[in-house]
Design a protein around this motif. Structure first.
Motif, PDB file in Angstrom:
ATOM      1  N   UNK A 193       0.866  -1.052   0.039  1.00  0.00           N
ATOM      2  CA  UNK A 193      -0.090  -0.095   0.052  1.00  0.00           C
ATOM      3  C   UNK A 193       0.841   1.159   0.038  1.00  0.00           C
ATOM      4  N   UNK A 194       0.615   2.326  -0.881  1.00  0.00           N
ATOM      5  CA  UNK A 194       1.268   3.461  -0.961  1.00  0.00           C
ATOM      6  C   UNK A 194       0.655   4.428   0.142  1.00  0.00           C
ATOM      7  N   UNK A 195       1.563   4.738   1.055  1.00  0.00           N
ATOM      8  CA  UNK A 195       0.719   5.741   2.129  1.00  0.00           C
ATOM      9  C   UNK A 195       2.047   6.709   2.332  1.00  0.00           C
ATOM     10  N   UNK A 196       1.855   7.543   3.399  1.00  0.00           N
ATOM     11  CA  UNK A 196       2.675   8.771   3.708  1.00  0.00           C
ATOM     12  C   UNK A 196       4.335   8.102   3.871  1.00  0.00           C
ATOM     13  N   UNK A 197       5.006   9.113   3.877  1.00  0.00           N
ATOM     14  CA  UNK A 197       6.570   8.614   3.808  1.00  0.00           C
ATOM     15  C   UNK A 197       7.214   8.228   2.473  1.00  0.00           C
ATOM     16  N   UNK A 198       8.249   7.474   2.505  1.00  0.00           N
ATOM     17  CA  UNK A 198       8.917   7.151   1.433  1.00  0.00           C
ATOM     18  C   UNK A 198       9.208   5.709   1.594  1.00  0.00           C
ATOM     19  N   UNK A 199      10.003   5.095   0.311  1.00  0.00           N
ATOM     20  CA  UNK A 199      10.371   3.784   0.364  1.00  0.00           C
ATOM     21  C   UNK A 199      11.734   3.447   0.902  1.00  0.00           C
ATOM     22  N   UNK A 200      12.490   4.217   1.491  1.00  0.00           N
ATOM     23  CA  UNK A 200      13.495   4.095   1.870  1.00  0.00           C
ATOM     24  C   UNK A 200      13.563   3.059   3.067  1.00  0.00           C
ATOM     25  N   UNK A 201      14.538   1.966   3.061  1.00  0.00           N
ATOM     26  CA  UNK A 201      14.609   0.989   4.088  1.00  0.00           C
ATOM     27  C   UNK A 201      15.247   1.317   5.453  1.00  0.00           C
ATOM     28  N   UNK A 202      14.664   1.276   6.335  1.00  0.00           N
ATOM     29  CA  UNK A 202      15.138   1.645   7.486  1.00  0.00           C
ATOM     30  C   UNK A 202      15.053   0.591   8.736  1.00  0.00           C
ATOM     31  N   UNK A 203      14.041  -0.245   8.438  1.00  0.00           N
ATOM     32  CA  UNK A 203      13.772  -1.408   9.492  1.00  0.00           C
ATOM     33  C   UNK A 203      13.466  -2.517   8.557  1.00  0.00           C
ATOM     34  N   UNK A 204      13.353  -3.712   9.189  1.00  0.00           N
ATOM     35  CA  UNK A 204      13.045  -4.954   8.523  1.00  0.00           C
ATOM     36  C   UNK A 204      12.255  -5.765   9.600  1.00  0.00           C
ATOM     37  N   UNK A 205      10.878  -5.675   9.730  1.00  0.00           N
ATOM     38  CA  UNK A 205      10.102  -6.124  10.876  1.00  0.00           C
ATOM     39  C   UNK A 205       8.835  -7.012  10.512  1.00  0.00           C
ATOM     40  N   UNK A 206       8.786  -8.126  10.830  1.00  0.00           N
ATOM     41  CA  UNK A 206       7.706  -8.924  10.463  1.00  0.00           C
ATOM     42  C   UNK A 206       6.445  -8.720  11.734  1.00  0.00           C
TER      43      UNK A 206
ATOM     44  N   UNK B 286      -2.436 -12.350  11.823  1.00  0.00           N
ATOM     45  CA  UNK B 286      -3.149 -13.332  11.986  1.00  0.00           C
ATOM     46  C   UNK B 286      -3.497 -14.022  10.961  1.00  0.00           C
ATOM     47  N   UNK B 287      -4.266 -15.154  10.857  1.00  0.00           N
ATOM     48  CA  UNK B 287      -4.542 -16.191   9.658  1.00  0.00           C
ATOM     49  C   UNK B 287      -3.132 -16.603   8.950  1.00  0.00           C
ATOM     50  N   UNK B 288      -1.695 -16.550   9.794  1.00  0.00           N
ATOM     51  CA  UNK B 288      -0.811 -17.178   9.294  1.00  0.00           C
ATOM     52  C   UNK B 288       0.036 -16.217   8.266  1.00  0.00           C
ATOM     53  N   UNK B 289      -0.648 -14.876   8.282  1.00  0.00           N
ATOM     54  CA  UNK B 289       0.150 -13.737   7.653  1.00  0.00           C
ATOM     55  C   UNK B 289       0.377 -12.492   8.251  1.00  0.00           C
ATOM     56  N   UNK B 290       1.252 -11.622   7.802  1.00  0.00           N
ATOM     57  CA  UNK B 290       1.608 -10.480   8.550  1.00  0.00           C
ATOM     58  C   UNK B 290       2.126  -9.302   7.512  1.00  0.00           C
ATOM     59  N   UNK B 291       2.557  -8.320   8.009  1.00  0.00           N
ATOM     60  CA  UNK B 291       3.266  -7.201   7.197  1.00  0.00           C
ATOM     61  C   UNK B 291       4.615  -7.210   7.528  1.00  0.00           C
ATOM     62  N   UNK B 292       5.257  -7.117   6.427  1.00  0.00           N
ATOM     63  CA  UNK B 292       6.787  -6.626   6.405  1.00  0.00           C
ATOM     64  C   UNK B 292       7.230  -5.140   6.526  1.00  0.00           C
ATOM     65  N   UNK B 293       7.318  -4.542   7.643  1.00  0.00           N
ATOM     66  CA  UNK B 293       7.624  -3.200   7.700  1.00  0.00           C
ATOM     67  C   UNK B 293       9.063  -2.857   7.090  1.00  0.00           C
ATOM     68  N   UNK B 294       9.233  -1.658   6.258  1.00  0.00           N
ATOM     69  CA  UNK B 294      10.416  -1.453   5.749  1.00  0.00           C
ATOM     70  C   UNK B 294      10.953  -0.082   6.373  1.00  0.00           C
ATOM     71  N   UNK B 295       9.902   0.826   6.813  1.00  0.00           N
ATOM     72  CA  UNK B 295      10.234   1.987   7.706  1.00  0.00           C
ATOM     73  C   UNK B 295       8.862   2.077   8.663  1.00  0.00           C
TER      74      UNK B 295
END
Length: 395
Positions: free
Chosen positions: A303-316, A320-329
């Motif tokens: 999803x395109x939201x506020x901010x940018x696409x610069x990688x500053x973290x990598x967090x899962x 629920x239901x066996x899936x999740x979000x991978x945060x890059x910032x």
């Protein structure tokens, strides 16, 4: 110490384990030893190349390599190059010596090549000892600019401790030693090219003959691209091995014996079994080379939201239901990432995490975002393929 109930351990060949042996150790050892060790089938092998200076040698594009070489033959000073590329002279390499050598080349572009840097991570380099510290003769003669297929195998399973063995990968390109961590990757090419460019199988006849006898099949000529009745291709043998090495049952059963040497592969029980396992390996190979995966196969969204696409973290983040979000910032993320895909180790790494780590501080392009989504597909399908292999493999 007199009250401690010590157990005497007598290490024996060929594994020399310094740990207590399980009750079924001898039975498993005997079963494991009935197969063929990988380097007994494929004697031509070499460690992956090492640059010794990734900041300089490993680039994101061909254009970036061209700029490096143009800068090196330009009027820039050595000090300016040190500042721009953030790499100083070492006792084994200097800007001045490398620049002087490169200026004498007749065809500077011929050393520019794509390389496999890490799992699912293709980079570019200048594959010459004046830039890459150890380009490896076999890589230059039989892999660079050649049609080939390499098994990339680690032999230091002990470096990952009690974790499941996963030190196997596949490549068609010159491959960095650290495509497998801690001990590095050995490349086993399917073909060895002679001095006039003719390719020959890198299979030792005695082991190959045993495989042919047990399967009732014969290996076809190197130039064949399609399987014929009663035959099999060199790629089938590579794919058979690759499937075996991705069986959790195989890995867990023979965990002890995978710690300090190249793996031993079970001989195929029959021609049908061999070709079926090879079929599983073919699917794995294509997944790991990201062949045939398109946006229609994507299971994630970005999803395109506020901010940018610069990688500053990598967090899962498990949603629920066996899936999740991978945060890059703090603002941007990939959603609907299967937890099994994020957690799966291939080639000794968690590839999704490792790929983002390499890009820390960098801005992801549209191609980068799509590449990550392809990787998620490959990781997720690999989990499914490993389950299928385990349901069929004969241990």
């Amino acid at each position: 110490l007199e009250t401690v109930d010590f157990e005497t351990i007598v290490p024996d060949a060929p594994f020399y384990e310094l740990s207590p042996k399980a009750d079924d150790y001898e039975t498993l050892k005997a079963a494991y030893g009935k197969g063929f060790k990988l380097d007994q089938l494929m004697s031509g092998k070499v460690q992956g190349f090492t640059s010794d200076k990734d900041k300089v040698a490993i680039r994101d594009s061909r254009e970036s390599v061209e700029k490096l070489i143009n800068d090196m033959v330009s009027d820039m000073t050595d000090e300016e190059l040190v500042e721009q590329y953030e790499f100083k002279n070492t006792k084994d390499w200097t800007w001045a010596q490398s620049r002087a050598a490169i200026r004498t080349y007749d065809n500077r572009d011929k050393y520019i090549t794509k390389v496999c840097y890490r799992p699912f991570d293709i980079k570019w380099t200048y594959l010459h000892r004046d830039i890459v510290g150890r380009p490896r003769p076999l890589i230059l003669s039989s892999i660079k600019d050649k049609e080939n297929l390499m098994l990339c195998i680690g032999k230091q399973g002990s470096a990952i401790g009690n974790s499941e063995w996963s030190l196997a990968y596949i490549s068609t390109l010159p491959t960095d030693k650290n495509v497998i961590p801690r001990g590095g990757a050995y490349l086993f090419p399917m073909y060895i090219y002679d001095s006039i460019g003719i390719c020959l199988y890198n299979f030792i006849p005695a082991v190959l003959g045993e495989i042919e006898q047990r399967t009732g099949l014969h290996i076809q000529a190197e130039q064949d691209k399609e399987r014929t009745e009663g035959g099999f291709l060199g790629t089938d043998l590579i794919d058979y091995i690759y499937a075996i090495l991705h069986s959790k049952r195989y890995r867990n059963t023979y965990h002890t014996f995978l710690q300090n040497d190249f793996p031993v592969i079970p001989y195929p029980a029959s021609g049908e079994y061999f070709l079926t396992m090879a079929g599983y390996g073919t699917k794995l190979r294509k997944l790991h080379l990201l062949e045939g995966i398109t946006h229609k196969d994507f299971i994630t969204r970005y999803p395109v939201s506020e901010g940018n696409d610069i990688v500053s973290t990598r967090r899962f983040e498990n949603t629920g239901n066996g899936v999740g979000k991978v945060w890059i910032n703090e603002h941007r993320y990939f959603e609907n990432v299967p937890a099994v895909a994020w957690n799966l180790f291939i080639s000794g790494y968690q590839p999704l995490d490792k790929w983002l780590k390499v890009r820390n501080g960098m801005q992801l392009s549209g191609d980068d975002i799509r590449h990550f989504q392809k990787m998620v597909v490959a990781q997720n399908e690999t989990v499914n393929m490993m389950t299928e292999i385990d349901s069929y493999i004969i241990i």
